[in-house]
Design an enzyme around this catalytic site. Structure first.
Site, short mmCIF file in Angstrom:
data_model
loop_
_atom_site.label_atom_id
_atom_site.label_comp_id
_atom_site.label_asym_id
_atom_site.label_seq_id
_atom_site.Cartn_x
_atom_site.Cartn_y
_atom_site.Cartn_z
CB SER A 139 -0.87 0.01 1.26
OG SER A 139 -1.48 1.26 1.43
CE LYS A 159 -1.03 -3.97 3.24
NZ LYS A 159 -1.18 -5.23 2.49
P1 NAP Z 1 -10.79 -7.03 1.26
O1 NAP Z 1 -11.89 -6.83 0.29
O2 NAP Z 1 -11.01 -6.68 2.70
O3 NAP Z 1 -10.32 -8.56 1.15
C1 NAP Z 1 -9.32 -9.03 1.99
C2 NAP Z 1 -9.09 -10.49 1.70
O4 NAP Z 1 -8.03 -10.94 2.57
C3 NAP Z 1 -10.32 -11.36 2.00
O5 NAP Z 1 -10.38 -12.42 1.09
C4 NAP Z 1 -10.00 -11.90 3.40
O6 NAP Z 1 -10.65 -13.12 3.71
C5 NAP Z 1 -8.51 -12.11 3.25
N1 NAP Z 1 -7.82 -12.30 4.52
C6 NAP Z 1 -7.73 -11.48 5.57
N2 NAP Z 1 -7.02 -12.05 6.56
C7 NAP Z 1 -6.65 -13.27 6.09
C8 NAP Z 1 -5.90 -14.34 6.62
N3 NAP Z 1 -5.39 -14.30 7.86
N4 NAP Z 1 -5.69 -15.44 5.85
C9 NAP Z 1 -6.19 -15.50 4.61
N5 NAP Z 1 -6.95 -14.55 4.05
C10 NAP Z 1 -7.16 -13.45 4.81
O7 NAP Z 1 -9.50 -6.21 0.85
P2 NAP Z 1 -8.92 -5.76 -0.59
O8 NAP Z 1 -9.23 -4.33 -0.74
O9 NAP Z 1 -9.29 -6.73 -1.63
O10 NAP Z 1 -7.35 -5.85 -0.27
C11 NAP Z 1 -6.49 -6.81 -0.84
C12 NAP Z 1 -5.06 -6.34 -0.58
O11 NAP Z 1 -4.87 -5.04 -1.17
C13 NAP Z 1 -4.73 -6.18 0.92
O12 NAP Z 1 -3.42 -6.63 1.16
C14 NAP Z 1 -4.82 -4.68 1.12
O13 NAP Z 1 -4.02 -4.24 2.21
C15 NAP Z 1 -4.31 -4.16 -0.21
N6 NAP Z 1 -4.73 -2.77 -0.51
C16 NAP Z 1 -6.04 -2.47 -0.70
C17 NAP Z 1 -6.40 -1.16 -0.99
C18 NAP Z 1 -7.84 -0.76 -1.23
O14 NAP Z 1 -8.09 0.46 -1.45
N7 NAP Z 1 -8.80 -1.67 -1.25
C19 NAP Z 1 -5.41 -0.17 -1.07
C20 NAP Z 1 -4.08 -0.51 -0.87
C21 NAP Z 1 -3.75 -1.84 -0.60
P3 NAP Z 1 -12.07 -13.17 4.50
O15 NAP Z 1 -13.15 -12.99 3.44
O16 NAP Z 1 -12.08 -14.53 5.13
O17 NAP Z 1 -12.09 -12.06 5.51
#
Ligand code: NAP
Length: 230
Positions: A139, A159
């Site tokens: 991030s 991060k």
């Molecule tokens: P999200 O919609 O909240 O999805 C998170 C995913 O991670 C879900 O599938 C969740 O599973 C899984 N997860 C969480 N803890 C876990 C664990 N201990 N073991 C296995 N799976 C786990 O988030 P997203 O926005 O898609 O984010 C994906 C990545 O992008 C993350 O690393 C996040 O930090 C990064 N990111 C996102 C943004 C943004 O704006 N969205 C910006 C910068 C970086 P469950 O369904 O079981 O909870």
């Protein structure tokens, strides 16, 4: 056939990465900690014509990681791509001045140690592949050079440390290409409805690094297919 494991692939950016890699002909291993959600996501990917296999994987649990290596090894003799996507954004109503060690550790457990341990565990399978690639979904919040603010300090710390994991692996294991990606602000459960990017846009650089980027691109931090400062 090329193989890819995506952690946290049951929803959000991870699901979209799995969908796009599936459409590029990868056999996709759908990592998810919740078996029902993981199986549902796998079925949905198969309905789109992809080859997908569910893998139970909680990245914060070392036994689960060991079991996941076993599951993948029974089906594939190598892994071409690992996408460390699973992440949490867990905060208190506090700046770094009051933040509890417990909250910091929970973010680190999933966002930093998770990718570190999953990469270590899958390294033998990765090294059996041809030009293996690891993508760590990081991030801009972990960026040091842009100056930090008060937003989500526990998450940002985790991060920043994840980016260090990327750099250290790139130095230690030159036979893999490993990079960090900032997907931008993406409309997912984590990013919220006001975010500026679709999941397709958020997944783009991750999929490019996983499948199409030059093999010698390693040890970098990228957004929109371009290097950004740490
Ligand atoms: P999200 O919609 O909240 O999805 C998170 C995913 O991670 C879900 O599938 C969740 O599973 C899984 N997860 C969480 N803890 C876990 C664990 N201990 N073991 C296995 N799976 C786990 O988030 P997203 O926005 O898609 O984010 C994906 C990545 O992008 C993350 O690393 C996040 O930090 C990064 N990111 C996102 C943004 C943004 O704006 N969205 C910006 C910068 C970086 P469950 O369904 O079981 O909870």
């Amino acid at each position: 056939m090329k193989t890819a494991l995506i952690t946290g692939a049951n929803r959000g950016i991870g699901y979209e990465v799995a969908r796009q890699l599936g459409s590029k002909g990868f056999h996709v291993f759908v990592g998810a900690r919740d078996p029902q959600k993981g199986r549902d996501a796998t079925e949905a990917l198969k309905k789109e014509g992809g080859i997908a296999t569910f893998v139970a994987l909680d990245v914060s649990d070392s036994q689960s990681i060991t079991d996941a290596v076993h599951t993948v090894s029974e089906i594939a003799d190598h892994l071409d791509v690992l996408v460390n996507n699973a992440g949490i954004l867990l905060e208190e109503d506090a700046t770094v001045a009051q933040l509890s060690a417990e909250t910091i550790m929970k973010n680190f457990q999933t966002n930093t140690l998770g990718p570190l341990r999953v990469t270590q565990a899958f390294l033998p399978l990765l090294l059996r592949g041809n030009a293996p690639r690891v993508v760590n979904v990081s991030s801009g919040g972990g960026q040091l050079s842009e100056g930090m603010d008060t937003w989500a300090p526990a998450y940002c710390l985790s991060k920043t440390a994840l980016n260090a994991v990327t750099g250290l692996f790139a130095a230690a294991v030159p036979d893999i290409s490993i990079n960090s990606v900032c997907p931008g602000w993406v409309r997912t459960d984590m990013g919220g409805a006001s975010a500026t990017r679709s999941v397709e846009e958020g997944a783009d650089t991750i999929v490019w690094l996983a499948a199409d980027a030059p093999e010698d691109l390693t040890g970098q931090f990228l957004r929109d297919r371009k290097r950004i400062p740490w």
